[in-house]
Scaffold this motif. Structure first.
Motif, mmCIF file in Angstrom:
data_model
loop_
_atom_site.group_PDB
_atom_site.id
_atom_site.type_symbol
_atom_site.label_atom_id
_atom_site.label_comp_id
_atom_site.label_asym_id
_atom_site.label_seq_id
_atom_site.Cartn_x
_atom_site.Cartn_y
_atom_site.Cartn_z
ATOM 1 N N LEU A 298 0.811 -1.215 0.000
ATOM 2 C CA LEU A 298 0.000 0.000 0.000
ATOM 3 C C LEU A 298 0.850 1.274 0.000
ATOM 4 C CD1 LEU A 298 -2.775 -1.022 2.585
ATOM 5 C CD2 LEU A 298 -3.058 -0.724 0.104
ATOM 6 N N GLY A 299 2.176 1.103 0.045
ATOM 7 C CA GLY A 299 3.079 2.250 0.040
ATOM 8 C C GLY A 299 3.269 2.882 1.408
ATOM 9 N N GLU A 300 2.803 2.216 2.444
ATOM 10 C CA GLU A 300 2.943 2.721 3.812
ATOM 11 C C GLU A 300 4.151 2.049 4.458
ATOM 12 O OE1 GLU A 300 -0.683 3.209 6.135
ATOM 13 O OE2 GLU A 300 -1.849 2.751 4.322
ATOM 14 N N GLN A 301 5.334 2.531 4.051
ATOM 15 C CA GLN A 301 6.573 1.855 4.421
ATOM 16 C C GLN A 301 6.867 1.900 5.924
ATOM 17 O OE1 GLN A 301 7.579 -0.111 2.210
ATOM 18 N NE2 GLN A 301 6.405 0.834 0.581
ATOM 19 N N GLN A 302 6.529 3.002 6.578
ATOM 20 C CA GLN A 302 6.799 3.075 8.027
ATOM 21 C C GLN A 302 5.965 2.048 8.785
ATOM 22 O OE1 GLN A 302 9.235 4.489 9.520
ATOM 23 N NE2 GLN A 302 9.960 5.653 7.767
ATOM 24 N N LYS A 303 4.698 1.896 8.372
ATOM 25 C CA LYS A 303 3.836 0.897 9.000
ATOM 26 C C LYS A 303 4.354 -0.505 8.696
ATOM 27 C CE LYS A 303 -0.699 2.535 10.102
ATOM 28 N NZ LYS A 303 -2.131 2.461 9.864
ATOM 29 N N ALA A 304 4.801 -0.717 7.474
ATOM 30 C CA ALA A 304 5.364 -2.016 7.099
ATOM 31 C C ALA A 304 6.547 -2.344 8.003
ATOM 32 C CB ALA A 304 5.795 -2.006 5.638
ATOM 33 N N LEU A 305 7.409 -1.365 8.183
ATOM 34 C CA LEU A 305 8.594 -1.535 9.019
ATOM 35 C C LEU A 305 8.213 -1.879 10.459
ATOM 36 C CD1 LEU A 305 11.592 -1.370 8.533
ATOM 37 C CD2 LEU A 305 11.506 1.050 9.114
ATOM 38 N N GLU A 306 7.180 -1.231 10.945
ATOM 39 C CA GLU A 306 6.692 -1.475 12.301
ATOM 40 C C GLU A 306 6.281 -2.942 12.485
ATOM 41 O OE1 GLU A 306 2.606 -0.173 14.471
ATOM 42 O OE2 GLU A 306 3.687 1.441 13.430
ATOM 43 N N ASN B 223 12.649 -8.396 3.552
ATOM 44 C CA ASN B 223 11.545 -7.441 3.421
ATOM 45 C C ASN B 223 11.892 -6.099 4.070
ATOM 46 O OD1 ASN B 223 10.078 -9.423 2.129
ATOM 47 N ND2 ASN B 223 8.805 -9.906 3.884
ATOM 48 N N ILE B 224 12.551 -6.133 5.215
ATOM 49 C CA ILE B 224 12.977 -4.889 5.866
ATOM 50 C C ILE B 224 13.982 -4.162 4.969
ATOM 51 C CG2 ILE B 224 14.240 -3.905 7.830
ATOM 52 C CD1 ILE B 224 12.964 -6.158 9.573
ATOM 53 N N GLY B 225 14.871 -4.926 4.353
ATOM 54 C CA GLY B 225 15.808 -4.319 3.405
ATOM 55 C C GLY B 225 15.088 -3.637 2.258
ATOM 56 N N LEU B 226 14.042 -4.285 1.749
ATOM 57 C CA LEU B 226 13.248 -3.682 0.664
ATOM 58 C C LEU B 226 12.619 -2.366 1.100
ATOM 59 C CD1 LEU B 226 11.381 -6.757 -0.885
ATOM 60 C CD2 LEU B 226 12.869 -5.154 -2.109
ATOM 61 N N VAL B 227 12.081 -2.348 2.312
ATOM 62 C CA VAL B 227 11.457 -1.124 2.824
ATOM 63 C C VAL B 227 12.489 -0.007 2.897
ATOM 64 C CG1 VAL B 227 10.415 -0.033 4.848
ATOM 65 C CG2 VAL B 227 9.580 -2.255 4.067
ATOM 66 N N TYR B 228 13.659 -0.313 3.460
ATOM 67 C CA TYR B 228 14.687 0.726 3.558
ATOM 68 C C TYR B 228 15.138 1.187 2.173
ATOM 69 C CZ TYR B 228 15.106 0.675 8.593
ATOM 70 O OH TYR B 228 14.850 0.821 9.943
ATOM 71 N N SER B 229 15.219 0.275 1.235
ATOM 72 C CA SER B 229 15.580 0.658 -0.131
ATOM 73 C C SER B 229 14.536 1.599 -0.714
ATOM 74 C CB SER B 229 15.725 -0.595 -0.998
ATOM 75 O OG SER B 229 16.129 -0.241 -2.292
ATOM 76 N N GLN B 230 13.252 1.279 -0.501
ATOM 77 C CA GLN B 230 12.183 2.140 -1.006
ATOM 78 C C GLN B 230 12.169 3.497 -0.314
ATOM 79 O OE1 GLN B 230 8.844 -0.513 -0.519
ATOM 80 N NE2 GLN B 230 9.252 -1.545 -2.445
#
Length: 149
Positions: free
Chosen positions: A60-68, A92-99
C-alpha cells in the motif's frame, strides 16, 4: 473451539485477499487472526501474521507501518527458530529501507538475510536477496559491484 485452527484459517483467507489485490480485506482477516494466535501462544503464527500485515502495508506504500510490523515479527521468528521466516523478514525490511532511499541500511538487512537463506537451502530467497543487493549497488552507482550480485 479450535482457536489456533481458526487463527490459521483467518490468516490464510487474508493471504488470498492480499494475492487478489484486496489489501484492506486482507488486513481485516489478518487483524482477526493476530489476537487468536496471541491468545493461543502460537508465536510462529503470530510472527507470520505480523509479517503478512507488514507486506500489505508495504504494498500500500505505507513503508513506516510495514517496518513497524516487520520489526515486530523478526524477534518472534528468531525466538521460534524459524530461520526461513527470519531471512524473509530481513529481506523485506531491506526492501522497505531501499524504497525509503536508505540504501546502506537496506544493505545491512540484505547481508543478514543472505546467509540465512543459504543455510536453509532457500534458493529462491537467496536469488531474491542477491538481486536486491545488486539493485542497491546499482542505485549507489557501483555498477560493477551490482553486476557481481
Amino acid at each position: 473451539g479450535d482457536r489456533n485452527g481458526e487463527a490459521a484459517t483467518l490468516n490464510n483467507i487474508g493471504s488470498v485477499y492480499s494475492q487478489l489485490g484486496e489489501k484492506q480485506k486482507a488486513l481485516e482477516y489478518y487483524s482477526q487472526s493476530l489476537p487468536l494466535f496471541r491468545a493461543t501462544g502460537d508465536r510462529g503464527g503470530e510472527a507470520a501474521t505480523l509479517k503478512n500485515i507488514g507486506g500489505v502495508y508495504s504494498d500500500l506504500g505505507e513503508q513506516q507501518k510495514a517496518l513497524e510490523y516487520y520489526s515486530q515479527s523478526l524477534p518472534l521468528f528468531r525466538a521460534t527458530g524459524d530461520r526461513g521466516g527470519e531471512a524473509m523478514t530481513l529481506n523485506n525490511i531491506g526492501l522497505v529501507y531501499s524504497q525509503l532511499g536508505e540504501q546502506l541500511k537496506a544493505l545491512e538487512y540484505y547481508s543478514q538475510s543472505l546467509p540465512l537463506s543459504r543455510a536453509t537451502g532457500d534458493r529462491r530467497g537467496e536469488a531474491m536477496t542477491l538481486n536486491n543487493i545488486g539493485l542497491v549497488y546499482s542505485q549507489l552507482g557501483e555498477q560493477l559491484k551490482a553486476l557481481e550480485y
